[in-house]
Each structure stands twice: as structure tokens, then as C-alpha cells.
Design a protein around this motif. Structure first.
Motif, PDB file in Angstrom:
ATOM      1  N   VAL A 124      10.984   9.156 -20.568  1.00  0.00           N
ATOM      2  CA  VAL A 124      12.209   9.153 -21.236  1.00  0.00           C
ATOM      3  C   VAL A 124      11.988   9.575 -22.638  1.00  0.00           C
ATOM      4  O   VAL A 124      11.341   8.802 -23.557  1.00  0.00           O
ATOM      5  N   GLU A 125      12.946  10.419 -23.169  1.00  0.00           N
ATOM      6  CA  GLU A 125      12.775  10.874 -24.457  1.00  0.00           C
ATOM      7  C   GLU A 125      14.132  10.284 -24.970  1.00  0.00           C
ATOM      8  O   GLU A 125      15.394  10.712 -24.794  1.00  0.00           O
ATOM      9  N   SER A 126      14.251   9.692 -26.230  1.00  0.00           N
ATOM     10  CA  SER A 126      15.519   8.957 -26.700  1.00  0.00           C
ATOM     11  C   SER A 126      15.036   8.473 -28.143  1.00  0.00           C
ATOM     12  O   SER A 126      13.702   8.304 -28.691  1.00  0.00           O
ATOM     13  N   PRO A 127      16.123   8.639 -29.281  1.00  0.00           N
ATOM     14  CA  PRO A 127      15.800   7.809 -30.394  1.00  0.00           C
ATOM     15  C   PRO A 127      15.535   6.607 -30.475  1.00  0.00           C
ATOM     16  O   PRO A 127      15.777   5.811 -29.535  1.00  0.00           O
ATOM     17  N   GLU A 128      14.814   6.123 -31.695  1.00  0.00           N
ATOM     18  CA  GLU A 128      14.260   4.772 -31.437  1.00  0.00           C
ATOM     19  C   GLU A 128      15.348   3.887 -31.918  1.00  0.00           C
ATOM     20  O   GLU A 128      15.418   2.762 -31.411  1.00  0.00           O
ATOM     21  N   ARG A 129      16.737   4.200 -32.680  1.00  0.00           N
ATOM     22  CA  ARG A 129      17.534   3.407 -32.894  1.00  0.00           C
ATOM     23  C   ARG A 129      18.961   4.271 -32.955  1.00  0.00           C
ATOM     24  O   ARG A 129      18.771   5.450 -33.295  1.00  0.00           O
ATOM     25  N   VAL A 130      20.081   3.669 -32.797  1.00  0.00           N
ATOM     26  CA  VAL A 130      21.173   4.325 -32.922  1.00  0.00           C
ATOM     27  C   VAL A 130      22.173   3.130 -33.448  1.00  0.00           C
ATOM     28  O   VAL A 130      21.999   1.934 -33.346  1.00  0.00           O
ATOM     29  N   THR A 131      23.134   3.710 -34.297  1.00  0.00           N
ATOM     30  CA  THR A 131      24.288   2.708 -34.887  1.00  0.00           C
ATOM     31  C   THR A 131      25.281   2.304 -33.897  1.00  0.00           C
ATOM     32  O   THR A 131      25.766   3.329 -33.343  1.00  0.00           O
ATOM     33  N   ALA A 172      26.376  -3.181 -28.824  1.00  0.00           N
ATOM     34  CA  ALA A 172      25.232  -3.993 -29.081  1.00  0.00           C
ATOM     35  C   ALA A 172      24.700  -4.351 -27.842  1.00  0.00           C
ATOM     36  O   ALA A 172      23.652  -4.372 -27.732  1.00  0.00           O
ATOM     37  N   GLU A 173      25.517  -4.542 -26.785  1.00  0.00           N
ATOM     38  CA  GLU A 173      24.834  -4.810 -25.166  1.00  0.00           C
ATOM     39  C   GLU A 173      24.385  -3.669 -24.760  1.00  0.00           C
ATOM     40  O   GLU A 173      23.475  -3.941 -23.616  1.00  0.00           O
ATOM     41  N   ASP A 174      24.307  -2.355 -25.278  1.00  0.00           N
ATOM     42  CA  ASP A 174      23.579  -1.243 -24.645  1.00  0.00           C
ATOM     43  C   ASP A 174      22.030  -1.455 -25.122  1.00  0.00           C
ATOM     44  O   ASP A 174      21.316  -0.478 -24.622  1.00  0.00           O
ATOM     45  N   ALA A 175      21.711  -2.233 -25.971  1.00  0.00           N
ATOM     46  CA  ALA A 175      20.303  -2.174 -26.447  1.00  0.00           C
ATOM     47  C   ALA A 175      19.619  -2.554 -25.058  1.00  0.00           C
ATOM     48  O   ALA A 175      19.964  -3.470 -24.512  1.00  0.00           O
ATOM     49  N   GLY A 176      18.337  -2.221 -25.134  1.00  0.00           N
ATOM     50  CA  GLY A 176      17.366  -2.433 -24.059  1.00  0.00           C
ATOM     51  C   GLY A 176      16.159  -1.517 -23.582  1.00  0.00           C
ATOM     52  O   GLY A 176      16.055  -0.492 -24.432  1.00  0.00           O
ATOM     53  N   ARG A 177      15.641  -1.881 -22.629  1.00  0.00           N
ATOM     54  CA  ARG A 177      14.609  -0.759 -22.255  1.00  0.00           C
ATOM     55  C   ARG A 177      14.935   0.058 -21.080  1.00  0.00           C
ATOM     56  O   ARG A 177      15.417  -0.546 -19.990  1.00  0.00           O
ATOM     57  N   TYR A 191      12.312   1.460 -25.203  1.00  0.00           N
ATOM     58  CA  TYR A 191      13.252   0.523 -25.974  1.00  0.00           C
ATOM     59  C   TYR A 191      14.297   1.421 -26.694  1.00  0.00           C
ATOM     60  O   TYR A 191      13.958   2.038 -27.720  1.00  0.00           O
ATOM     61  N   LEU A 192      15.755   0.999 -26.647  1.00  0.00           N
ATOM     62  CA  LEU A 192      16.667   1.537 -27.354  1.00  0.00           C
ATOM     63  C   LEU A 192      17.116   0.420 -28.203  1.00  0.00           C
ATOM     64  O   LEU A 192      17.736  -0.547 -27.829  1.00  0.00           O
ATOM     65  N   ASN A 193      17.106   0.484 -29.663  1.00  0.00           N
ATOM     66  CA  ASN A 193      17.533  -0.431 -30.429  1.00  0.00           C
ATOM     67  C   ASN A 193      18.905   0.033 -31.074  1.00  0.00           C
ATOM     68  O   ASN A 193      18.765   1.196 -31.762  1.00  0.00           O
ATOM     69  N   VAL A 194      19.647  -1.020 -31.109  1.00  0.00           N
ATOM     70  CA  VAL A 194      21.141  -0.653 -31.588  1.00  0.00           C
ATOM     71  C   VAL A 194      21.316  -1.557 -32.713  1.00  0.00           C
ATOM     72  O   VAL A 194      21.055  -2.608 -32.817  1.00  0.00           O
ATOM     73  N   ILE A 195      21.548  -1.002 -33.930  1.00  0.00           N
ATOM     74  CA  ILE A 195      21.739  -1.498 -34.917  1.00  0.00           C
ATOM     75  C   ILE A 195      23.341  -1.749 -35.492  1.00  0.00           C
ATOM     76  O   ILE A 195      23.972  -1.049 -35.344  1.00  0.00           O
ATOM     77  N   TYR A 196      23.503  -2.996 -36.309  1.00  0.00           N
ATOM     78  CA  TYR A 196      24.969  -3.061 -36.217  1.00  0.00           C
ATOM     79  C   TYR A 196      24.914  -4.201 -37.617  1.00  0.00           C
ATOM     80  O   TYR A 196      24.170  -5.013 -37.843  1.00  0.00           O
ATOM     81  N   PRO A 197      26.024  -4.334 -38.319  1.00  0.00           N
ATOM     82  CA  PRO A 197      26.210  -5.003 -39.443  1.00  0.00           C
ATOM     83  C   PRO A 197      26.435  -6.384 -38.989  1.00  0.00           C
ATOM     84  O   PRO A 197      26.870  -6.761 -37.848  1.00  0.00           O
ATOM     85  N   PRO A 198      26.538  -7.606 -39.977  1.00  0.00           N
ATOM     86  CA  PRO A 198      26.737  -8.887 -39.455  1.00  0.00           C
ATOM     87  C   PRO A 198      28.131  -8.842 -38.985  1.00  0.00           C
ATOM     88  O   PRO A 198      29.040  -8.601 -39.323  1.00  0.00           O
ATOM     89  N   LYS A 199      28.023  -9.991 -38.051  1.00  0.00           N
ATOM     90  CA  LYS A 199      29.269 -10.353 -37.213  1.00  0.00           C
ATOM     91  C   LYS A 199      29.108 -11.821 -36.926  1.00  0.00           C
ATOM     92  O   LYS A 199      27.895 -12.216 -36.671  1.00  0.00           O
TER      93      LYS A 199
END
Length: 404
Positions: free
Chosen positions: A136-143, A190-195, A211-219
Motif C-alpha cells: 500500500v502506497e499512501s501519504p503518512e498523514r492527511v489533514t 478523524a475516524e478515517d485514521a487507521g491501518r 497507517y494513515l494519520n489524520v491530523i486536526y485542530p483541537p475540538k
């Protein structure tokens, strides 16, 4: 008069030899195969030989090493192949073979060889097998809110038509549809984060997870106060809890709009009435910031009414009955005050939350049971801070009813 010249003898001999050569042949279709690891491969093959020859042995082989004389081992006798190779052909024309549970080590060029009662033959070119796994080829993180594409890659283009399937945390993504070998996630949450891993429908091989890391501001920023009932002179702890990725880099505290401190924990020792007021925190990470709702901190003064009543009662007792009367009044009032924690102040007798307690029927065992009841701790990132002692003041105007 015309004279027909006979062809030279060498030419006739060559024509005869080439005619015989054209009858020896092995052909493969296709000549190149890209197969998925752990799958089964069928190598279709046909062969021809001159009439008058009798087939004695047929087998598949691969050239292991070029020496002074080439070796052609029978793969059906090789321990690495014997349990996985199945000859589907015959001794006339069909030389098809199946190879099961292929591994990356099976990537090689394979040949069909047959032996007759007069000669041996191996095709000049064989069938090339390339075995691939999936990655699987994917970016390490996505906003959060952006789109991202994940690709299921192989080292070669699979020969068989492939339908790709995707997994997140080992669960199939039934709600998503892939485009060829790509998985497109639009407006990421945020729920889309995972392996994430991928596979080909009908095959057991699954790629390693990425692992796809989803980053987001405080909530969901909130404040918890401990203890829930505050008396002047106590030590009080306010905790700021927020959901953010990455975790908050900075947390600030405000009282009535004025900055009073920083850090996830804000502590006040020997609190006084001057510390009463509305408090809130601000959580900040590199992608944004968010304030919590304000909570009201009420500081109660120490109650001295009970001791005053005892002194007054003792004085009345002296006037009415001397020392013995004072003693009796003291004992009665003391016992009455000891019972008071078991009495419940109820503003509305019809209220369902609590039931009026008859002090005559109350026992110390029941009282002990009631005093051990605590509100359920909130489920949030502050679990490690001992949330069992926290009480969230969502509505400061309504105090939680507690047994006095």
C-alpha cells in the motif's frame, strides 16, 4: 530442347533436414506471467515432434546453472516443487502445467522438455514467471477535510484481471469503492485514521498494513474541577481536556477573560472566596485553537452554626436546669446534629431523583452505602488524571444534589 537441371545434392539434404526441424516445437501462451504471491499459476503449453518418434518422458524444468553441460532437472522430483507442481498435459501434444502457492522465489523462466526413443528436445524459449506481493502506497498523514488516495501496488502488472479490496484495521471497507487499484477518500474525517491494507478478490494474500494519520485542530475542549464541592482553604485542581492531533502544544487558563496560567493542570492551593468566578481554557496545536465553555467555581465559607447552637443550648440548659439540664441539652443536640447528615433537603417532595428519608428507619449501613456513590467518570483524554474525582460543571447555576 530444354534440359531440367537437378538441384545439387547438398541443397536437397538441407531441405529435408529443415523439414524435420520444423516439426520439433514447444510454444507457451502466454510467454510472460505475473502472478500474485500464494496464488496458483497455469502455464499453458503445446508441443510437436516428427512422426515415427515415441514419447518416453515429459517434464517441466528450469536451468539452474550454466556449466560445461546444461542441466535440466525434473521439477516434479524437486522437494521445493513436488507438492505444488501438477502436470495437466499428456504425451501427445498438451504440456500444460499448474504451479500452486507460488512464492517470490518462484520467479524464474520455466521450460518444457520431452524425451523420445530417439532424441531429446527443449524449447529455445520458455515461459517467464514473475511473482509479486502487494504494497500500500499512501501519504503518512492527511489533514481532516482534505482528500487522499491510497494505491495498492505490485511489482508487475497482474496477468489475470484483478478486483482489489481494501481493509481498515482488518475490517473490509464495504462503504468505499475503489478505482482500479486505488482507494480515494474524500473529505477525510478523524475516524478515517487507521491501518490500511489491500488484497485481490479471490486470493488469500493481503498486503502489509500502512497507517494513515489524520491530523486536526483541537475540538471537544472541556474543563473538569476536583473536588466538586469546594470549601474555603481547600486545594482545587482544574483540568483541561481536548481532542486534537497532534496533541495540544499549549494550554492557557483564563478567569473572567484574564490570563491566569498555562498547562493542562491549573491548581489553586488554600482557595478563598476571591478565587470564585468563571474559568475556561484554550487548547492550541499547530493546526488551530479552541476555547472550552466557561465553568463557574463557587467557594463556600466554613460553617460554624453548629458549634454556636451547642453553646447557646448549653447556656439555656444552665438557666433551666443547672448542670444536669445543660448536659442533657448538649447530648440531645449533639445526637440530632449527628443524624443531620442522613437527612436530605428536598425542595420538591414529588421529585423523582431522591426520596425523602425517614431518619427513624435509617441505619449506619444504609448511610455508608449512600455516601459511596460517585458520578461515572467521563470518558476522555483525561482518564490518566484521575477523572473519578472530577465533576464537570456544564451548568454552573444548577449544583449537583449531594447528601449533607
Amino acid at each position: 530442347m530444354s534440359v531440367r537441371m537437378a538441384p545439387p545434392r547438398p541443397l536437397v539434404f538441407l531441405l529435408m533436414i529443415c523439414g524435420v526441424c520444423s516439426q520439433w516445437d514447444v510454444s507457451y501462451s502466454p510467454s510472460h506471467i505475473c502472478a500474485l504471491k500464494d496464488s496458483s499459476v497455469i502455464m499453458s503449453c503445446t508441443y510437436t515432434y516428427p512422426t515415427g518418434y515415441q514419447i518416453m518422458k515429459v517434464f517441466w524444468t528450469k536451468i539452474i546453472e550454466k556449466k560445461e553441460t546444461e542441466e535440466f532437472p525434473d521439477l516434479s522430483e524437486d522437494p521445493e516443487y513436488s507438492q505444488r507442481l501438477q502436470y495437466l498435459g499428456d504425451k501427445r501434444q498438451n504440456c500444460t502445467m499448474r504451479l500452486s502457492h507460488v512464492t517470490l522465489k518462484d520467479s524464474h523462466e520455466y521450460y518444457f522438455r520431452f524425451i523420445t526413443n530417439k532424441d531429446k528436445w527443449t524449447g529455445k524459449s520458455g515461459v517467464t514467471l514473475s511473482v509479486t506481493d502487494l504494497q500500500v502506497e499512501s501519504p503518512e498523514r492527511v489533514t481532516e477535510g482534505n482528500s487522499v488516495s491510497l494505491t495498492c501496488k505490485s511489482s508487475c502488472t497482474l496477468t489475470d484481471r484483478a478486483t482489489f479490496i481494501w481493509y481498515r484495521n482488518s475490517e473490509p471497507l464495504t462503504e468505499r469503492r475503489d478505482r482500479n487499484n486505488e482507494l480515494l477518500l474524500q473529505s477525510v474525517r478523524a475516524e478515517d485514521a487507521g491501518r490500511y491494507s489491500c488484497a485481490v478478490h479471490g486470493h488469500s494474500h493481503v498486503s502489509p498494513a500502512v497507517y494513515l494519520n489524520v491530523i486536526y485542530p483541537p475540538k471537544s475542549v472541556s474543563v473538569f474541577i476536583s473536588p466538586s464541592e469546594i470549601v474555603s482553604g481547600d486545594s482545587v485542581t482544574l483540568s483541561c481536556c481536548s481532542d486534537s492531533n497532534p496533541p495540544a502544544l499549549n494550554i492557557s487558563w483564563f478567569k473572567g477573560g484574564m490570563f491566569v496560567g498555562s498547562g493542562r493542570i491549573y491548581s489553586i492551593s488554600k482557595i478563598s472566596s476571591d478565587d470564585s468566578g468563571e474559568y475556561k481554557c484554550k487548547s492550541i496545536n499547530e493546526h488551530g485553537e479552541k476555547y472550552s465553555d466557561a465553568v463557574t467555581l463557587n467557594v463556600k465559607s466554613v460553617r460554624r452554626f453548629s458549634s454556636v447552637v451547642v453553646v447557646v443550648a448549653a447556656g439555656v440548659g444552665v438557666l433551666l436546669g443547672g448542670a444536669s439540664g445543660a448536659f442533657i441539652m448538649y447530648i440531645c443536640l449533639t445526637k440530632r446534629m449527628k443524624r443531620r447528615p442522613a437527612m436530605k433537603e428536598i425542595s420538591d417532595p414529588n421529585e423523582d431523583t431522591y426520596t425523602a428519608l425517614d431518619h427513624k428507619s435509617m441505619t449506619s449501613e444504609l448511610y455508608d452505602t449512600l455516601t459511596t456513590i460517585h458520578p461515572r467518570p467521563p470518558e476522555n483524554s483525561c482518564m490518566t488524571l484521575g477523572p473519578q474525582s472530577f465533576s464537570k460543571h456544564e451548568n454552573p447555576s444548577i449544583n449537583r444534589k449531594m447528601l449533607q
